[in-house]
Each structure stands twice: as structure tokens, then as C-alpha cells.
Design an enzyme around this catalytic site. Structure first.
Site, short mmCIF file in Angstrom:
data_model
loop_
_atom_site.label_atom_id
_atom_site.label_comp_id
_atom_site.label_asym_id
_atom_site.label_seq_id
_atom_site.Cartn_x
_atom_site.Cartn_y
_atom_site.Cartn_z
N ASN A 1 0.84 -1.20 0.00
CA ASN A 1 0.00 0.00 0.00
C ASN A 1 0.88 1.25 0.00
OD1 ASN A 1 0.61 0.77 2.82
ND2 ASN A 1 -0.40 -1.19 3.25
N LYS B 1 -13.12 0.94 15.84
CA LYS B 1 -11.85 0.21 15.96
C LYS B 1 -11.30 0.30 17.38
CE LYS B 1 -10.59 0.48 11.28
NZ LYS B 1 -9.96 1.22 10.21
N PRO C 1 -2.73 -11.84 10.49
CA PRO C 1 -3.05 -11.62 11.91
C PRO C 1 -3.19 -10.12 12.16
CG PRO C 1 -0.74 -12.26 11.63
CD PRO C 1 -1.40 -12.42 10.29
O1 C5P Z 1 -8.32 -2.37 10.86
P1 C5P Z 1 -7.36 -1.35 10.41
O2 C5P Z 1 -6.28 -1.87 9.52
O3 C5P Z 1 -7.96 -0.11 9.83
O4 C5P Z 1 -6.69 -0.85 11.79
C1 C5P Z 1 -5.64 0.04 11.82
C2 C5P Z 1 -4.82 -0.18 13.06
O5 C5P Z 1 -4.62 -1.56 13.29
C3 C5P Z 1 -3.45 0.43 12.93
O6 C5P Z 1 -3.01 0.80 14.21
C4 C5P Z 1 -2.63 -0.74 12.38
O7 C5P Z 1 -1.26 -0.60 12.65
C5 C5P Z 1 -3.25 -1.92 13.11
N1 C5P Z 1 -3.24 -3.19 12.37
C6 C5P Z 1 -2.46 -4.21 12.82
N2 C5P Z 1 -2.45 -5.42 12.15
C7 C5P Z 1 -3.24 -5.61 11.08
C8 C5P Z 1 -4.06 -4.57 10.61
C9 C5P Z 1 -4.02 -3.36 11.28
O8 C5P Z 1 -1.72 -4.05 13.79
N3 C5P Z 1 -3.23 -6.78 10.47
#
Ligand code: C5P
Length: 403
Positions: free
Chosen positions: A212, A340, A307
Site C-alpha cells: 500500500n 476500531k 493476523p
Molecule cells: O483495521 P485497520 O487496519 O484499519 O486498523 C488500523 C490499526 O490496526 C493500525 O493501528 C494498524 O497498525 C493496526 N493493524 C495491525 N495489524 C493488522 C491490521 C491493522 O496491527 N493486520
């Protein structure tokens, strides 16, 4: 964060549209324990009322050199001696000129002459006025005399121009003041902070991957800001080309699974965990050992969920660090962020709207709203380095409330 308990600050407000920010600055200074006495020029009163400044400072506002009642309460010489610091914000071109040339034709300029305290100026004016040789010469003169010059910032101006001349934001001025009083302060000494940063890279075959647009800039800025304040910082970085900030231990990873392993191990030895990485949600179910050939018109790749690192960190039972997540959203930012916060059991979440051009992913600037269980705070658009300093100070303040 560096407290200002007992520090006596005169906030000198001169005439400029940025004067409205002085109420917020005063509030923040008071929160840090400073005593603030406000002095206003006549011009300042056209932009913000003395009553507002009296209400936020909790002290009478001084605006007249020749007012017998004010002089009887606290004379101008007494006031000048009272101050540990005089900050003139906004400092207009006029007040800069008067201070540079030793005028004493109103209370504020008189105080500057009569004090032996350091005097800081936060210039704020139209960009052309700021660039004018007279203003620049006056600022050079003040600089050589040891006056502190904080700002200005560059950007959109109230008059419609773009350029240097915006007053530094209240949180930036607060940071300058804290640095001024405790330049070598290491308030985070003894605190360990683990930060994930950047994107992850999920291999499809030996030459291709899913990733990304995350640049890692925000996570690296946070690592620098925490290390500068004395924290022990472990930075788990996805594939980015950024230099490692001084005094930061960096672990490079590629995939979400690698980041997961490194983060879970480090998080249990950390007081604070900040998940700033944009972790890929999915990875290929099978990574092909040979390059995938374009033999058909369509191609389906099965993806499996990665994960969720921060959820696992926040779920730790014995050695759970204070856990902060990020939410990069393109719509309904507040709603998704709050969801979240709850779902991932985070202590704080920092939300940004990455659909706005010039902030968030890959940009040098960002604006955030921080949410926690029963509150929220806006951190307005600023350079990521500045925003990181404010955010680390904020996180530390909240963390302290839990210990
Ligand atoms: O669910 P989302 O990706 O939007 O959540 C963002 C937060 O979750 C950020 O703090 C990101 O670093 C963390 N995250 C994580 N592991 C993932 C996906 C997101 O630690 N697989």
C-alpha cells in the site's frame, strides 16, 4: 510531558487575526501549570476581547500603561520583574519594529524594555510584510540581541495569500515554551516505546507483491519524537527507505507475519505500543515459488487474512502495553475510528482522513483526531515532525494517568 508548574509567563498579544488562537494557547499553558498574565495592545482588542483572555487566564488583563488602578494593583515594572518569560504572540510587524527599536509607547513594549526575562516573539503577518526588508532587518536585529523567534509557519493566510507569516499553532508554541524551560529534559527516560511503521509487503511470487501507499513517515517521526524525549524506542519498520532516527533500535521486516512476530515479542517488553504501520489485511494463501505466467485472461489469487497485530498486543493479559492504534479512513472517520477503538480494545486511536490531499499517506503533513473511551482531541494540520512531538506528549500524558 515537561510541566510548566509555577512558571510565570506574560502573553503579549498584538493586533493580528492569529490573536484568536491566544485563548487556546493560554488554556494549554494553564493545563501545564503555568501562571499566565495577558497584556494586550490596542490592536489586539480588535481581534479578541480582554474579557475572553481574562476568563481563560483567570487573571486581570493589562492593556494600559497609564491606568492608575492597574498600576496600583501591579505596576508595569513589577509585572516586568514577575515574568519568567514574555511571549509576544502574535507579534505583528509593528510590534516587532517597536521592540527592535526600543520604543516604550505602550504597556507591552515598555515591559519588554523593563524585563530581564527572555522575550520570545511569534511573528504573524501577511507574507509580503514578513518578507519586507524592514521586517527582516528588525528580526535579524532581535535575533542578534538574543530574542527568541518562534516561527512563522508558511501556508494559506487569512488574506488569501500563501507564504511565510502564519503564527505557529498553540501546540507548537507550547512545545517551544516547554523546550525553553527544560531544553535537555528527558521526561520519557526509563519508558520503552515500541512502534510499527510503514507498509508491509505480501509476496505473490518471487517478483511480485501486494502493498500500500504508506510512506512510514509518521511512524518514523513518532520514533524520533519519543527518542528525543529520552524513551527507549524499538521501531519495527516495513519496507521503507527512511533513515533510522538517532537513538532508535530498528528491526526491518517485510510481511505482516514477520511484523507480527517482531511486534508481539517486543510489545511485551514495552510500556507503550504504537501501531502506526499500514499492515496488509491479506496475504496470498500460497506464495508461488516461480514467477506467475500470464497464460490466461484472468487470474485468481486466493488471499487469506493476516493476523491483526495490534489486536493481539491489546489482548495480552500479563504484559499488556498502553496501546495506541491508527485509523486511516476515507469516509466516516469518527465512526470507523471509534469502532476500531472498541473492537481492538485500544487505549487511544489516532484517526486521519487519507482522502484529503496533502495529508496522511505519503504527505509531509498530517492532521489527526485522537479518540479514547470518553473523549477526543483534534491535532490540526502540521508537519509530521511537529505533529509527532505533540502526539507523543499527549500519549505520555494519558499513559501516566494509568500508572
Ligand atoms: O483495521 P485497520 O487496519 O484499519 O486498523 C488500523 C490499526 O490496526 C493500525 O493501528 C494498524 O497498525 C493496526 N493493524 C495491525 N495489524 C493488522 C491490521 C491493522 O496491527 N493486520
Amino acid at each position: 510531558m515537561a510541566g510548566l508548574h509555577g512558571k510565570k509567563i506574560i502573553l503579549g498579544i498584538s493586533g493580528g487575526i492569529a490573536a484568536y488562537k491566544c485563548a487556546e494557547l493560554t488554556r494549554r499553558l494553564k493545563e501545564q501549570g503555568a501562571q499566565v498574565r495577558v497584556v494586550m495592545t490596542n490592536g489586539a482588542k480588535a481581534f479578541i476581547t480582554p474579557l475572553t483572555m481574562q476568563a481563560v487566564s483567570g487573571e486581570p488583563v493589562s492593556d494600559d500603561l497609564l491606568d492608575p488602578a492597574a498600576e496600583a494593583a501591579m505596576g508595569h515594572i513589577e509585572l516586568a520583574k514577575w515574568a519568567d518569560l514574555i511571549l509576544i504572540a502574535p507579534a505583528s510587524a509593528d510590534v516587532i519594529a517597536r521592540v527592535a527599536h526600543g520604543f516604550a509607547n505602550d504597556l507591552l513594549s515598555t515591559l519588554v524594555l523593563a524585563t530581564d526575562a527572555p522575550v520570545a516573539l511569534a511573528p504573524a503577518m501577511n507574507q509580503q510584510m514578513y518578507k519586507a526588508p524592514a521586517t527582516q532587518t528588525n528580526l535579524d536585529l532581535l535575533n542578534t540581541r538574543g530574542f527568541l523567534l518562534w516561527g512563522p509557519n508558511a501556508g494559506d493566510q487569512a488574506c488569501g495569500d500563501v507564504g511565510p507569516g502564519r503564527m505557529k499553532e498553540p501546540h507548537e508554541l507550547l512545545h517551544e515554551i516547554q523546550q525553553h524551560f527544560q531544553p535537555s529534559a528527558q521526561p520519557l527516560a526509563g519508558i520503552s516505546v515500541c512502534i510499527t511503521a510503514g507498509p508491509t509487503r505480501e509476496a505473490l511470487d518471487p517478483v511480485r507483491y501486494i502493498t500500500n501507499h504508506s510512506s512510514g513517515k509518521m511512524g518514523f517521526a513518532l520514533a524520533k519524537a519519543a527518542a528525543d524525549l529520552g524513551a527507549k524506542v524499538d521501531l519495527i519498520a516495513g519496507p521503507v527507505q527512511l533513515p533510522t532516527p538517532a537513538n532508535v533500535t530498528r528491526v526491518n521486516v517485510q510481511s505482516a507475519c514477520e511484523m507480527y512476530k517482531a511486534a508481539l515479542e517486543q510489545a511485551q517488553q514495552s510500556d507503550i505500543f504504537i501501531g502506526c504501520a499500514a499492515v496488509a489485511d491479506y496475504r496470498a494463501a500460497d506464495v508461488q515459488s516461480q514467477k506467475i505466467k500470464k497464460s490466461s485472461d484472468t487470474l485468481s489469487i486466493e488471499l487469506v487474512k493476516n493476523p491483526d497485530i495490534i489486536t493481539e498486543v491489546a489482548a495480552l493479559t500479563s504484559k499488556r502495553p498502553y496501546t495506541i492504534g491508527f485509523a486511516a479512513e476515507t469516509q466516516d472517520v469518527a465512526q470507523y475510528a471509534k469502532d476500531k477503538l472498541k473492537r481492538k480494545n485500544l487505549d487511544l486511536i489516532c484517526a486521519n482522513n487519507v482522502a484529503i490531499q496533502g495529508q496522511g499517506f505519503n504527505a509531509d503533513e498530517n492532521a489527526l483526531t485522537i479518540y479514547w473511551q470518553d473523549g477526543e482531541e483534534d491535532l490540526p494540520l502540521a508537519a509530521k515532525s511537529t505533529l509527532a512531538q505533540t502526539l507523543i506528549a499527549f500519549i505520555y500524558q494519558k499513559y501516566q494517568q494509568t500508572t
